[in-house]
Scaffold this motif. Structure first.
Motif, PDB file in Angstrom:
ATOM      1  N   VAL A 151     -18.326 -25.838  20.077  1.00  9.67           N
ATOM      2  CA  VAL A 151     -19.310 -25.292  19.140  1.00  9.67           C
ATOM      3  C   VAL A 151     -19.540 -23.815  19.435  1.00  9.67           C
ATOM      4  O   VAL A 151     -19.589 -22.978  18.521  1.00  9.67           O
ATOM      5  CB  VAL A 151     -20.636 -26.074  19.219  1.00  9.67           C
ATOM      6  N   CYS A 152     -19.638 -23.470  20.710  1.00 11.52           N
ATOM      7  CA  CYS A 152     -19.847 -22.075  21.101  1.00 11.52           C
ATOM      8  C   CYS A 152     -18.647 -21.203  20.728  1.00 11.52           C
ATOM      9  O   CYS A 152     -18.802 -20.091  20.203  1.00 11.52           O
ATOM     10  CB  CYS A 152     -20.098 -21.978  22.600  1.00 11.52           C
ATOM     11  N   ILE A 153     -17.445 -21.706  20.971  1.00  9.24           N
ATOM     12  CA  ILE A 153     -16.241 -20.909  20.717  1.00  9.24           C
ATOM     13  C   ILE A 153     -16.005 -20.744  19.219  1.00  9.24           C
ATOM     14  O   ILE A 153     -15.604 -19.667  18.755  1.00  9.24           O
ATOM     15  CB  ILE A 153     -15.023 -21.546  21.406  1.00  9.24           C
ATOM     16  N   THR A 154     -16.233 -21.805  18.435  1.00  8.71           N
ATOM     17  CA  THR A 154     -16.076 -21.665  16.986  1.00  8.71           C
ATOM     18  C   THR A 154     -17.141 -20.730  16.406  1.00  8.71           C
ATOM     19  O   THR A 154     -16.888 -20.006  15.442  1.00  8.71           O
ATOM     20  CB  THR A 154     -16.136 -23.035  16.286  1.00  8.71           C
ATOM     21  N   ALA A 155     -18.328 -20.724  17.006  1.00 12.15           N
ATOM     22  CA  ALA A 155     -19.357 -19.764  16.589  1.00 12.15           C
ATOM     23  C   ALA A 155     -18.921 -18.344  16.930  1.00 12.15           C
ATOM     24  O   ALA A 155     -19.125 -17.409  16.139  1.00 12.15           O
ATOM     25  CB  ALA A 155     -20.688 -20.091  17.263  1.00 12.15           C
ATOM     26  N   ALA A 156     -18.303 -18.175  18.104  1.00 11.84           N
ATOM     27  CA  ALA A 156     -17.793 -16.857  18.495  1.00 11.84           C
ATOM     28  C   ALA A 156     -16.702 -16.394  17.538  1.00 11.84           C
ATOM     29  O   ALA A 156     -16.620 -15.208  17.185  1.00 11.84           O
ATOM     30  CB  ALA A 156     -17.258 -16.910  19.923  1.00 11.84           C
ATOM     31  N   PHE A 157     -15.860 -17.332  17.104  1.00 16.48           N
ATOM     32  CA  PHE A 157     -14.809 -16.982  16.133  1.00 16.48           C
ATOM     33  C   PHE A 157     -15.443 -16.448  14.854  1.00 16.48           C
ATOM     34  O   PHE A 157     -14.997 -15.431  14.301  1.00 16.48           O
ATOM     35  CB  PHE A 157     -13.956 -18.216  15.822  1.00 16.48           C
ATOM     36  N   LEU A 158     -16.488 -17.123  14.367  1.00 11.80           N
ATOM     37  CA  LEU A 158     -17.156 -16.668  13.150  1.00 11.80           C
ATOM     38  C   LEU A 158     -17.736 -15.270  13.329  1.00 11.80           C
ATOM     39  O   LEU A 158     -17.624 -14.416  12.432  1.00 11.80           O
ATOM     40  CB  LEU A 158     -18.264 -17.652  12.775  1.00 11.80           C
ATOM     41  N   ALA A 159     -18.364 -15.034  14.472  1.00  9.64           N
ATOM     42  CA  ALA A 159     -18.968 -13.724  14.720  1.00  9.64           C
ATOM     43  C   ALA A 159     -17.916 -12.621  14.749  1.00  9.64           C
ATOM     44  O   ALA A 159     -18.085 -11.555  14.130  1.00  9.64           O
ATOM     45  CB  ALA A 159     -19.749 -13.750  16.028  1.00  9.64           C
ATOM     46  N   ARG A 160     -16.805 -12.862  15.452  1.00  7.04           N
ATOM     47  CA  ARG A 160     -15.750 -11.851  15.548  1.00  7.04           C
ATOM     48  C   ARG A 160     -15.011 -11.681  14.221  1.00  7.04           C
ATOM     49  O   ARG A 160     -14.535 -10.596  13.900  1.00  7.04           O
ATOM     50  CB  ARG A 160     -14.762 -12.230  16.650  1.00  7.04           C
ATOM     51  N   MET A 161     -14.929 -12.763  13.462  1.00  5.02           N
ATOM     52  CA  MET A 161     -14.188 -12.736  12.203  1.00  5.02           C
ATOM     53  C   MET A 161     -14.767 -11.718  11.214  1.00  5.02           C
ATOM     54  O   MET A 161     -14.037 -11.104  10.423  1.00  5.02           O
ATOM     55  CB  MET A 161     -14.199 -14.133  11.581  1.00  5.02           C
ATOM     56  N   TYR A 162     -16.079 -11.542  11.244  1.00  4.56           N
ATOM     57  CA  TYR A 162     -16.723 -10.649  10.288  1.00  4.56           C
ATOM     58  C   TYR A 162     -16.832  -9.205  10.792  1.00  4.56           C
ATOM     59  O   TYR A 162     -17.352  -8.341  10.070  1.00  4.56           O
ATOM     60  CB  TYR A 162     -18.112 -11.176   9.930  1.00  4.56           C
ATOM     61  N   GLU A 163     -16.360  -8.942  12.004  1.00  6.01           N
ATOM     62  CA  GLU A 163     -16.398  -7.579  12.522  1.00  6.01           C
ATOM     63  C   GLU A 163     -15.028  -6.923  12.380  1.00  6.01           C
ATOM     64  O   GLU A 163     -13.997  -7.600  12.411  1.00  6.01           O
ATOM     65  CB  GLU A 163     -16.833  -7.580  13.988  1.00  6.01           C
ATOM     66  N   PRO A 164     -14.989  -5.601  12.217  1.00 11.25           N
ATOM     67  CA  PRO A 164     -13.709  -4.916  12.009  1.00 11.25           C
ATOM     68  C   PRO A 164     -12.828  -4.959  13.254  1.00 11.25           C
ATOM     69  O   PRO A 164     -13.335  -5.064  14.384  1.00 11.25           O
ATOM     70  CB  PRO A 164     -14.130  -3.478  11.683  1.00 11.25           C
ATOM     71  N   PRO A 165     -11.505  -4.859  13.067  1.00 12.63           N
ATOM     72  CA  PRO A 165     -10.558  -4.936  14.188  1.00 12.63           C
ATOM     73  C   PRO A 165     -10.425  -3.611  14.928  1.00 12.63           C
ATOM     74  O   PRO A 165      -9.380  -2.954  14.904  1.00 12.63           O
ATOM     75  CB  PRO A 165      -9.249  -5.325  13.497  1.00 12.63           C
ATOM     76  N   VAL A 166     -11.490  -3.223  15.602  1.00 10.49           N
ATOM     77  CA  VAL A 166     -11.497  -1.977  16.376  1.00 10.49           C
ATOM     78  C   VAL A 166     -12.056  -2.270  17.761  1.00 10.49           C
ATOM     79  O   VAL A 166     -12.692  -3.307  17.974  1.00 10.49           O
ATOM     80  CB  VAL A 166     -12.359  -0.892  15.678  1.00 10.49           C
ATOM     81  N   PRO A 167     -11.830  -1.376  18.721  1.00 15.99           N
ATOM     82  CA  PRO A 167     -12.434  -1.572  20.047  1.00 15.99           C
ATOM     83  C   PRO A 167     -13.956  -1.651  19.955  1.00 15.99           C
ATOM     84  O   PRO A 167     -14.568  -1.197  18.982  1.00 15.99           O
ATOM     85  CB  PRO A 167     -11.988  -0.326  20.820  1.00 15.99           C
ATOM     86  N   ARG A 168     -14.547  -2.230  20.979  1.00 14.91           N
ATOM     87  CA  ARG A 168     -16.002  -2.416  21.016  1.00 14.91           C
ATOM     88  C   ARG A 168     -16.593  -1.639  22.181  1.00 14.91           C
ATOM     89  O   ARG A 168     -15.936  -1.426  23.190  1.00 14.91           O
ATOM     90  CB  ARG A 168     -16.327  -3.907  21.143  1.00 14.91           C
ATOM     91  N   GLU A 169     -17.842  -1.238  22.008  1.00 15.97           N
ATOM     92  CA  GLU A 169     -18.539  -0.501  23.051  1.00 15.97           C
ATOM     93  C   GLU A 169     -19.908  -1.137  23.274  1.00 15.97           C
ATOM     94  O   GLU A 169     -20.447  -1.815  22.405  1.00 15.97           O
ATOM     95  CB  GLU A 169     -18.703   0.970  22.650  1.00 15.97           C
ATOM     96  N   LEU A 170     -20.464  -0.905  24.459  1.00 18.90           N
ATOM     97  CA  LEU A 170     -21.766  -1.476  24.805  1.00 18.90           C
ATOM     98  C   LEU A 170     -22.837  -0.893  23.887  1.00 18.90           C
ATOM     99  O   LEU A 170     -22.923   0.327  23.709  1.00 18.90           O
ATOM    100  CB  LEU A 170     -22.093  -1.171  26.268  1.00 18.90           C
ATOM    101  N   ALA A 171     -23.642  -1.780  23.302  1.00 17.85           N
ATOM    102  CA  ALA A 171     -24.658  -1.354  22.338  1.00 17.85           C
ATOM    103  C   ALA A 171     -26.069  -1.447  22.898  1.00 17.85           C
ATOM    104  O   ALA A 171     -27.034  -1.166  22.185  1.00 17.85           O
ATOM    105  CB  ALA A 171     -24.548  -2.193  21.067  1.00 17.85           C
ATOM    106  N   VAL A 172     -26.206  -1.845  24.157  1.00 18.34           N
ATOM    107  CA  VAL A 172     -27.515  -2.016  24.781  1.00 18.34           C
ATOM    108  C   VAL A 172     -27.488  -1.357  26.161  1.00 18.34           C
ATOM    109  O   VAL A 172     -26.410  -1.106  26.711  1.00 18.34           O
ATOM    110  CB  VAL A 172     -27.867  -3.517  24.922  1.00 18.34           C
ATOM    111  N   PRO A 173     -28.670  -1.093  26.743  1.00 20.27           N
ATOM    112  CA  PRO A 173     -28.683  -0.587  28.123  1.00 20.27           C
ATOM    113  C   PRO A 173     -28.047  -1.602  29.072  1.00 20.27           C
ATOM    114  O   PRO A 173     -28.150  -2.812  28.865  1.00 20.27           O
ATOM    115  CB  PRO A 173     -30.177  -0.409  28.414  1.00 20.27           C
ATOM    116  N   LYS A 174     -27.411  -1.101  30.109  1.00 23.35           N
ATOM    117  CA  LYS A 174     -26.727  -1.987  31.042  1.00 23.35           C
ATOM    118  C   LYS A 174     -27.665  -3.013  31.691  1.00 23.35           C
ATOM    119  O   LYS A 174     -27.282  -4.185  31.843  1.00 23.35           O
ATOM    120  CB  LYS A 174     -26.021  -1.161  32.126  1.00 23.35           C
ATOM    121  N   PRO A 175     -28.885  -2.626  32.102  1.00 19.61           N
ATOM    122  CA  PRO A 175     -29.794  -3.648  32.656  1.00 19.61           C
ATOM    123  C   PRO A 175     -30.083  -4.776  31.668  1.00 19.61           C
ATOM    124  O   PRO A 175     -30.227  -5.935  32.062  1.00 19.61           O
ATOM    125  CB  PRO A 175     -31.065  -2.848  32.991  1.00 19.61           C
ATOM    126  N   PHE A 176     -30.184  -4.440  30.375  1.00 19.37           N
ATOM    127  CA  PHE A 176     -30.404  -5.470  29.365  1.00 19.37           C
ATOM    128  C   PHE A 176     -29.210  -6.417  29.309  1.00 19.37           C
ATOM    129  O   PHE A 176     -29.372  -7.639  29.192  1.00 19.37           O
ATOM    130  CB  PHE A 176     -30.625  -4.821  27.998  1.00 19.37           C
TER     131      PHE A 176
END
Length: 314
Positions: free
Chosen positions: A153-178
């Motif tokens: 269930v977790c992995i198929t949910a992850a597939f859905l999340a990644r599926m809707y994002e563009p095929p580009v590298p990703r960067e950290l969007a939050v502070p590292k402590p968070f």
């Protein structure tokens, strides 16, 4: 003058975010796969909670010489066979998602990898399910069976999340402590699920009237199970306050996580104080998978796609 204008156009194009829309058939298939993996947890719970674990005493046949339940078998066989029936469409859609992901592998290698993991785990689940029947509902294997379903269930949910994002590298969007706090919360959530599985494995719902659980005291395990559960709640509230104050990217999913977690805790307290009624134990099992899936989405939102391809190449 013309060359300068062209340079401006090129720079603007490079700075523009890359748009991406998954193929419609892939999106539909991925959603069906997610729903089926969630549904089979509900039907698997029904098998166990109604004592139908050996309703079909053989595997892959339901009974010796018959793929489907025979007249001699009870309604337990229909419940068990219904759970097995879902495995067929689940496998079909897992294969379909792999095939469709393969067709766009040049753009989305990540989706292909995730789909292959899902297919491998679905195949493993079918094998483990058969071994569980052969070993007459071994408690450890039943617990492992549930954990793999929850992971799916977790992995198929992850597939859905990644599926809707563009095929580009990703960067950290939050502070590292968070980010660190979010990962700690994930670990605590995993411990909560693990202790929940151990609690159920030693509880009264063994899957069949003839199966006895002679392990850890279930009452003690229910208390141990609650400790990381309350810790996960406290950590989620901390994440919510921090994300709301900084308007961080995972905020929406943290709110969702908190709501599901509160409902899950309420259901857990109710079932523990009312003799573990079968329906609410089943609801608790399904909510556990949805809670874990939402936590997965929170973690995935810690990063964002890099909008500028020039930045991605640095």
């Amino acid at each position: 003058m013309s060359a300068a204008r062209n340079d401006v156009v090129i720079e603007a194009a490079q700075a523009a975010p890359i748009t991406w829309r998954p193929p419609r058939f892939l999106a539909v298939s991925a959603w069906v796969s997610f729903v089926l993996n969630t549904l089979i947890i509900a039907t698997g719970g029904a098998v166990r909670l109604t004592g139908s674990g050996l309703g079909c005493p053989d595997w892959p046949l339901c009974a010796p010489g018959s793929l489907v339940p025979t007249q001699e078998l009870s309604y337990h066989s229909l419940i068990e066979f219904g759970n097995r029936t879902i495995s067929g469409p689940l496998l079909v859609f897992a294969i379909l998602v792999v095939v469709l992901s393969w067709r766009i592998r040049a753009q989305r290698r990540d989706l292909l990898v995730i789909s292959l993991v899902v297919l491998g785990l679905v195949a493993l689940q079918a094998l483990v399910g058969g071994i569980i029947v052969w070993m007459h509902l071994n408690a450890n294997l039943v617990g492992f069976h549930y954990v793999v379903s929850l992971a799916l269930v977790c992995i198929t949910a992850a597939f859905l999340a990644r599926m809707y994002e563009p095929p580009v590298p990703r960067e950290l969007a939050v502070p590292k402590p968070f980010m660190i706090l979010a990962h700690v919360s994930t670990l605590v959530m995993a411990l909560t699920v693990l202790f929940g599985v151990l609690t159920t494995a030693n509880g009264p719902h063994s899957g069949d009237a003839t199966i006895q659980r002679d392990g850890v005291d279930a009452t003690l395990m229910s208390h141990v199970h609650s400790w990381p559960g309350y810790a996960a709640l406290a950590l989620t509230i901390a994440l919510l306050i921090w994300a709301a104050a900084g308007r961080l990217r995972p905020l929406k999913w943290i709110v969702t996580l908190l709501v599901i977690l509160l409902v899950q805790i309420a259901v857990g307290i109710y079932q523990a104080r009312n003799g573990l009624p079968e329906l609410w134990v089943g609801v608790h099992m399904v909510l556990a998978s949805l809670t874990a899936a939402t936590m997965t989405l929170v973690v995935l939102r810690l990063k964002r796609p890099v909008a500028d391809p020039a930045v991605a190449q640095r």
